[in-house]
Motif scaffolding. Structure first.
Motif, short mmCIF file in Angstrom:
data_model
loop_
_atom_site.label_atom_id
_atom_site.label_comp_id
_atom_site.label_asym_id
_atom_site.label_seq_id
_atom_site.Cartn_x
_atom_site.Cartn_y
_atom_site.Cartn_z
N ILE A 90 -17.10 33.09 44.90
CA ILE A 90 -16.11 33.16 43.78
C ILE A 90 -15.35 33.75 44.03
CG2 ILE A 90 -15.66 33.20 40.45
CD1 ILE A 90 -16.96 29.80 42.18
N GLU A 91 -13.50 34.03 44.17
CA GLU A 91 -13.04 34.67 43.68
C GLU A 91 -13.07 35.62 42.79
OE1 GLU A 91 -7.93 35.19 44.66
OE2 GLU A 91 -9.12 33.07 44.44
N ARG A 92 -12.65 36.84 43.13
CA ARG A 92 -13.06 37.47 41.43
C ARG A 92 -11.45 38.29 41.39
NH1 ARG A 92 -18.03 36.40 42.78
NH2 ARG A 92 -19.35 37.92 42.31
N THR A 93 -9.86 37.69 41.23
CA THR A 93 -8.83 37.45 40.90
C THR A 93 -8.73 36.16 39.32
OG1 THR A 93 -8.68 38.94 43.38
CG2 THR A 93 -7.21 38.38 41.46
N ALA A 94 -8.11 36.97 38.92
CA ALA A 94 -7.60 35.45 37.50
C ALA A 94 -6.38 34.87 38.68
CB ALA A 94 -7.19 35.92 36.80
N LYS A 95 -6.12 33.74 38.86
CA LYS A 95 -4.95 32.97 38.97
C LYS A 95 -4.27 32.42 37.40
CE LYS A 95 -7.92 31.01 42.96
NZ LYS A 95 -8.12 28.94 43.93
N VAL A 96 -2.88 33.39 37.95
CA VAL A 96 -2.28 32.92 36.56
C VAL A 96 -0.87 32.80 36.92
CG1 VAL A 96 -3.18 34.77 35.24
CG2 VAL A 96 -1.74 35.73 36.64
N LYS A 97 0.02 32.11 36.35
CA LYS A 97 1.61 31.11 36.44
C LYS A 97 2.57 32.81 36.46
CE LYS A 97 0.92 27.13 34.11
NZ LYS A 97 1.46 25.61 32.56
N PRO A 98 2.72 32.35 37.67
CA PRO A 98 4.12 33.65 37.94
C PRO A 98 4.84 33.59 37.14
CG PRO A 98 4.28 31.83 39.27
CD PRO A 98 3.46 31.23 38.84
N LYS A 99 4.82 35.35 36.60
CA LYS A 99 6.15 34.90 34.83
C LYS A 99 7.31 35.99 35.16
CE LYS A 99 2.22 33.81 32.25
NZ LYS A 99 1.19 33.57 33.17
N LYS A 100 8.06 35.64 34.29
CA LYS A 100 9.55 36.56 35.10
C LYS A 100 9.11 38.27 34.22
CE LYS A 100 12.39 32.65 34.63
NZ LYS A 100 13.50 31.60 34.05
N LYS A 101 10.48 38.85 34.97
CA LYS A 101 10.02 40.24 34.36
C LYS A 101 10.68 40.21 33.44
CE LYS A 101 8.80 42.68 39.00
NZ LYS A 101 9.44 43.86 39.87
N PHE A 102 9.88 40.63 31.87
CA PHE A 102 10.10 40.50 30.46
C PHE A 102 9.71 40.90 30.04
CE2 PHE A 102 9.23 36.01 30.77
CZ PHE A 102 8.40 35.87 29.59
N ARG A 103 9.65 41.14 28.16
CA ARG A 103 7.94 41.97 27.30
C ARG A 103 7.55 40.94 27.51
NH1 ARG A 103 8.14 45.58 22.45
NH2 ARG A 103 6.20 45.05 21.66
N LEU A 104 6.15 41.22 27.94
CA LEU A 104 4.87 40.05 27.46
C LEU A 104 4.27 40.99 26.91
CD1 LEU A 104 4.56 40.28 31.32
CD2 LEU A 104 5.61 38.10 30.09
N ASN A 105 2.95 40.09 26.47
CA ASN A 105 2.16 40.91 25.24
C ASN A 105 0.67 40.43 25.75
OD1 ASN A 105 4.24 41.58 23.25
ND2 ASN A 105 4.73 39.25 23.19
N VAL A 106 0.17 41.53 25.49
CA VAL A 106 -1.75 41.14 26.38
C VAL A 106 -2.16 41.99 25.20
CG1 VAL A 106 -3.46 41.91 27.90
CG2 VAL A 106 -0.41 41.34 28.68
N GLU A 107 -3.27 40.97 24.67
CA GLU A 107 -4.41 41.39 24.37
C GLU A 107 -5.95 42.14 24.79
OE1 GLU A 107 -5.24 38.82 21.15
OE2 GLU A 107 -3.47 37.65 20.90
N CYS A 108 -6.71 42.90 24.54
CA CYS A 108 -7.71 43.52 25.23
C CYS A 108 -9.06 43.55 24.15
CB CYS A 108 -7.20 44.61 26.71
SG CYS A 108 -5.75 44.38 27.27
#
Length: 240
Positions: A90-108
């Motif tokens: 199993i690959e140990r890197t998350a596969k996510v959609k490409p994102k443009k460079k603008f403000r992003l919000n992340v919850e941890c």
């Protein structure tokens, strides 16, 4: 007395020669026409691709390996070997959609789990894109600054450049996350609600991290592999 050798199960040829014995002393044969090696009246069970596909789906549910073995009719030893190989790949890197460079919000957030015994704590560090609900970062290890560092490093570059990460007040975050990219908040703010809800989903779907369970991992590699396997499935379903 004339000894009759079996026909080849692949090509039907009777041009067969003896080729030693297997572990239980049964004679092994080799077809001189197609090269197939076989045992006459073999009792070895061949696991079909349909059964393997079913097992792959059952691994995404809160079912123990013993339960999967009973449900599918495979041996626990074969299933354990199959799971070991699957989780190791199993690959140990998350596969996510490409994102443009603008403000992003992340919850941890961090999720408690253990391997082999409850004294061997393995914290699951998670980061989620608030807008898309994708899991974008994962680290499994101790609850130290090193864990926060590995979570930060697991984020795609665009998030490390543009995102604001909302976390609880655990000190390790403040030590590692850049101040411009980090905002500690309380539970009453609602800014970590989605990742906390995902923690519940993870506990409901992956039996290895249920708080009181007999399905706990005995190997760290399998523990990590099982969590990554579900996360890849979760992100894939979101993308459909």
């Amino acid at each position: 007395m004339l000894f009759l050798r079996p026909d080849c199960p692949d090509c039907g040829s009777n041009y067969i020669v003896k080729n030693g014995r297997i572990h239980n002393k049964k004679p092994k044969y080799k077809c001189q026409s197609c090269g197939r090696q076989f045992v006459e009246n073999s009792t070895k069970k061949v696991i079909s691709s349909q059964t393997k596909h079913l097992i792959d789906r059952l691994l995404l549910e809160k079912i123990s390996l013993a339960g999967i073995a009973r449900s599918t009719g495979v041996s626990q030893k074969w299933l354990q070997d199959y799971v070991n190989n699957k989780y190791a790949s199993i690959e140990r890197t998350a596969k996510v959609k490409p994102k443009k460079k603008f403000r992003l919000n992340v919850e941890c957030d961090e999720l408690w789990s253990f391997v082999d015994c409850k004294e061997n704590k393995q914290w699951v560090w998670l980061a989620m894109d608030r807008e898309t609900r994708e899991i974008i970062g994962v680290y499994i290890g101790d609850r130290s600054e090193e864990g926060a560092k590995q979570l930060w490093n697991s984020l795609p570059p665009v998030y490390r450049q543009c995102a604001v990460c909302y976390t609880d007040f655990w000190a390790a975050y403040t030590c590692i996350f850049p101040s411009k990219r980090h905002q500690p908040v309380g539970k009453d703010s609602g800014k970590t609600n989605h990742i906390e809800r995902f923690n519940n989903t993870l506990r409901q779907r992956v039996s290895r991290i249920v708080r009181k369970t007999l399905s706990f991992s005995k190997k760290l590699e399998n523990h990590i592999g099982a969590i990554w396997y579900f996360i890849h499935h979760y992100n894939y379903v979101l993308s459909q």
